[in-house]
Write a protein that holds these residues in place. Structure first.
Motif, PDB file in Angstrom:
ATOM      1  N   LYS A   1     -16.435  32.961 -56.869  1.00 43.25           N
ATOM      2  CA  LYS A   1     -15.960  33.053 -58.254  1.00 43.25           C
ATOM      3  C   LYS A   1     -16.860  33.926 -59.133  1.00 43.25           C
ATOM      4  CE  LYS A   1     -13.186  28.869 -58.209  1.00 43.25           C
ATOM      5  NZ  LYS A   1     -13.014  28.915 -56.764  1.00 43.25           N
TER       6      LYS A   1
ATOM      7  N   LEU B   1     -12.797  18.535 -62.097  1.00 41.92           N
ATOM      8  CA  LEU B   1     -13.037  19.857 -62.698  1.00 41.92           C
ATOM      9  C   LEU B   1     -13.444  20.870 -61.639  1.00 41.92           C
ATOM     10  CD1 LEU B   1     -14.923  18.989 -66.010  1.00 41.92           C
ATOM     11  CD2 LEU B   1     -12.740  20.175 -65.817  1.00 41.92           C
ATOM     12  N   MET B   2     -14.383  20.490 -60.755  1.00 44.55           N
ATOM     13  CA  MET B   2     -14.844  21.425 -59.729  1.00 44.55           C
ATOM     14  C   MET B   2     -13.744  21.760 -58.732  1.00 44.55           C
ATOM     15  SD  MET B   2     -18.826  20.387 -58.888  1.00 44.55           S
ATOM     16  CE  MET B   2     -18.632  18.613 -58.810  1.00 44.55           C
TER      17      MET B   2
ATOM     18  N   LEU C   1      -9.963  23.144 -61.578  1.00 45.61           N
ATOM     19  CA  LEU C   1      -9.905  24.101 -62.682  1.00 45.61           C
ATOM     20  C   LEU C   1      -9.857  25.540 -62.165  1.00 45.61           C
ATOM     21  CD1 LEU C   1      -9.678  23.899 -65.686  1.00 45.61           C
ATOM     22  CD2 LEU C   1     -12.161  24.134 -65.877  1.00 45.61           C
ATOM     23  N   ASN C   2     -10.354  25.719 -60.907  1.00 45.34           N
ATOM     24  CA  ASN C   2     -10.219  26.995 -60.187  1.00 45.34           C
ATOM     25  C   ASN C   2     -10.807  28.177 -60.955  1.00 45.34           C
ATOM     26  OD1 ASN C   2      -9.509  28.456 -57.900  1.00 45.34           O
ATOM     27  ND2 ASN C   2      -7.529  29.086 -58.768  1.00 45.34           N
ATOM     28  N   SER C   3     -12.023  27.968 -61.478  1.00 47.91           N
ATOM     29  CA  SER C   3     -12.713  29.045 -62.180  1.00 47.91           C
ATOM     30  C   SER C   3     -14.210  28.772 -62.127  1.00 47.91           C
ATOM     31  CB  SER C   3     -12.263  29.127 -63.638  1.00 47.91           C
ATOM     32  OG  SER C   3     -12.684  27.982 -64.358  1.00 47.91           O
TER      33      SER C   3
ATOM     34  N   THR D   1     -16.145  28.715 -64.680  1.00 50.83           N
ATOM     35  CA  THR D   1     -16.402  27.778 -65.774  1.00 50.83           C
ATOM     36  C   THR D   1     -16.177  26.337 -65.327  1.00 50.83           C
ATOM     37  OG1 THR D   1     -15.761  29.423 -67.419  1.00 50.83           O
ATOM     38  CG2 THR D   1     -15.762  27.110 -68.122  1.00 50.83           C
ATOM     39  N   GLY D   2     -15.085  26.110 -64.597  1.00 44.93           N
ATOM     40  CA  GLY D   2     -14.799  24.768 -64.106  1.00 44.93           C
ATOM     41  C   GLY D   2     -15.882  24.258 -63.181  1.00 44.93           C
TER      42      GLY D   2
ATOM     43  N   GLY E   1     -18.268  21.230 -64.267  1.00 45.03           N
ATOM     44  CA  GLY E   1     -18.226  20.097 -63.348  1.00 45.03           C
ATOM     45  C   GLY E   1     -19.593  19.775 -62.776  1.00 45.03           C
TER      46      GLY E   1
ATOM     47  N   GLN F   1     -10.527  22.135 -52.138  1.00 45.87           N
ATOM     48  CA  GLN F   1      -9.954  21.259 -53.158  1.00 45.87           C
ATOM     49  C   GLN F   1      -9.691  19.855 -52.617  1.00 45.87           C
ATOM     50  OE1 GLN F   1      -6.671  23.916 -54.181  1.00 45.87           O
ATOM     51  NE2 GLN F   1      -7.553  24.210 -56.229  1.00 45.87           N
TER      52      GLN F   1
END
Length: 391
Positions: free
Chosen positions: A239, A291-292, A295-297, A299-300, A304, A364
């Motif tokens: 990412k 979140l980890m 959120l797939n970003s 930032t996430g 997280g 995920q």
């Protein structure tokens, strides 16, 4: 009452030995999965096994090492354990396949001297001073964990992945020198800390529902830790965060987690609100994993991670203190032994489980599984009873 000079010497030298060993165990965790991909025979499940297998040796062998130290003395057993740890580090440094890496990590964990170090600390201290010495050793464990996570990615860039293991082997030799030249000698006082479980003590500990909740908690907390570090480094890179930036990221997040955790810990202790503190901390773990995972970003992942380290720091500090309070004095060492075994077992299961899920599914699913386990843990926390503060 203050520590005597002998007690100070014993406390700082044994804390140093403990921290050098733990630093070496944790140093490779933030980079192992990334570098294992360059070894022959790599699969996600085997890389996950390499991350967590140290916990299996720790869980199985710490009690036998402790019994042996009662018979032949503390220092000889600690030296043997450190030599096994160093030998495992050398094997891992020279590994050309993931199986060689697994063997090296398994041997690192097989130098299981934690209970022996604790018993040695008891041999060298008065009963009324032991809580201070144990607190010092506990603080060094936490510090070595933080330093290892922060330093691992940076050092890997400077001396290479194999260099981390060579450094670890060297630190084991330093620990042996500290033991021989700095740590005082003492007669073995068999059972003086009750670190080794007798059958009746073990039965009492395992029948205590409150202690079982604490053991479940530390099992899951370290399961989460190793599982997350199977996934996290590669996902951060994917990412957009290069490996060279991971050390600074971990440093900021861990220190931030500590800053947020400290007032929460003080407030929970002041108001005797341990149950509510645990509920909030475990709910935070649920949010962190979701979140980890979803959120797939970048930032996430970072948000997280920040939530995870806040909760981790709070629970890592709270759980052993509560175990110590919940059990009677005669069962305290046994309770801590079971607690440590649960902790190391969790580390093993987390690495192996995350690797297996990653091999046959995707990252995920790992975070979804961790979130589900957090929810189960949440239900267990509802049964936590008020804890006395004067034990």
């Amino acid at each position: 009452m203050k520590l005597t000079q002998l007690e100070k010497k014993a406390a700082f030298s044994l804390a140093g030995i403990y921290s050098l060993r733990m630093f070496g165990l944790f140093l490779v965790i933030p980079v192992l999965f990334i570098h294992a991909q360059g070894l022959s025979g790599f699969t996600p499940i085997l890389a996950g096994l390499a991350i967590g297998i140290y916990g299996l040796g720790q869980a199985i062998l710490q009690i036998p090492f402790g019994y042996l130290s009662d018979r032949v003395g503390r220092k000889p057993v600690i030296i043997v354990g450190l030599l096994i740890f160093a030998f495992g580090s050398v094997i891992a440094a020279n590994a050309e396949s993931v199986w060689g890496l697994i063997l090296g990590r398994a041997l690192q964990g097989s130098g299981a001297i934690a209970s022996t170090l604790m018993a040695f600390a008891a041999d060298l201290s008065r009963p009324e001073m032991r809580s201070k010495i144990m607190a010092l050793i506990g603080a060094t464990i936490g510090a070595s964990f933080v330093l290892a996570l922060v330093a691992g990615p940076w050092l890997a860039g400077q001396i290479g992945f194999a260099g981390l293991f060579w450094l670890t082997a060297g630190l084991a030799m330093v620990a042996i020198m500290v033991l021989q030249w700095v740590t005082p000698s003492a007669d073995v006082r068999v059972g003086n800390l009750a670190v080794l479980p007798a059958q009746k003590q073990l039965q009492a500990v395992l029948a205590d529902g409150q202690l079982l909740r604490m053991n479940l908690g530390i099992f899951l907390l370290h399961l989460f830790l190793t599982a997350i570090f199977v996934i996290l480094p590669q996902q951060l890179i994917a990412k957009g965060l290069p490996l060279t930036s991971h050390s600074l990221t971990y440093l900021v997040l861990i220190l931030g987690g500590f800053i947020f955790m400290l007032p929460a810990l003080i407030m929970v202790e002041k108001k005797k609100a341990h149950r509510n503190g645990f509920i909030v901390a475990v709910l935070t773990l649920v949010a962190a994993n979701l979140l980890m995972g979803f959120l797939n970003s970048l930032t996430g992942l970072i948000v997280g991670m920040g939530l995870f380290f806040i909760s981790f720091n709070f629970l890592e500090a709270s759980l052993p203190a509560l175990v110590s309070r919940l059990c009677s004095t005669e069962n305290r060492g046994t309770a801590m032994g079971v607690y440590s075994t649960s902790q190391f077992s969790g580390a093993f299961v987390g690495g192996a489980m995350a690797g297996a899920v990653l091999q046959y599914g995707n990252y995920q699913l790992v975070f979804l599984g961790l979130a589900a386990m957090s929810i189960l843990w949440l239900f267990a926390t509802f049964g936590i009873k008020p804890v006395a503060t004067n034990l």
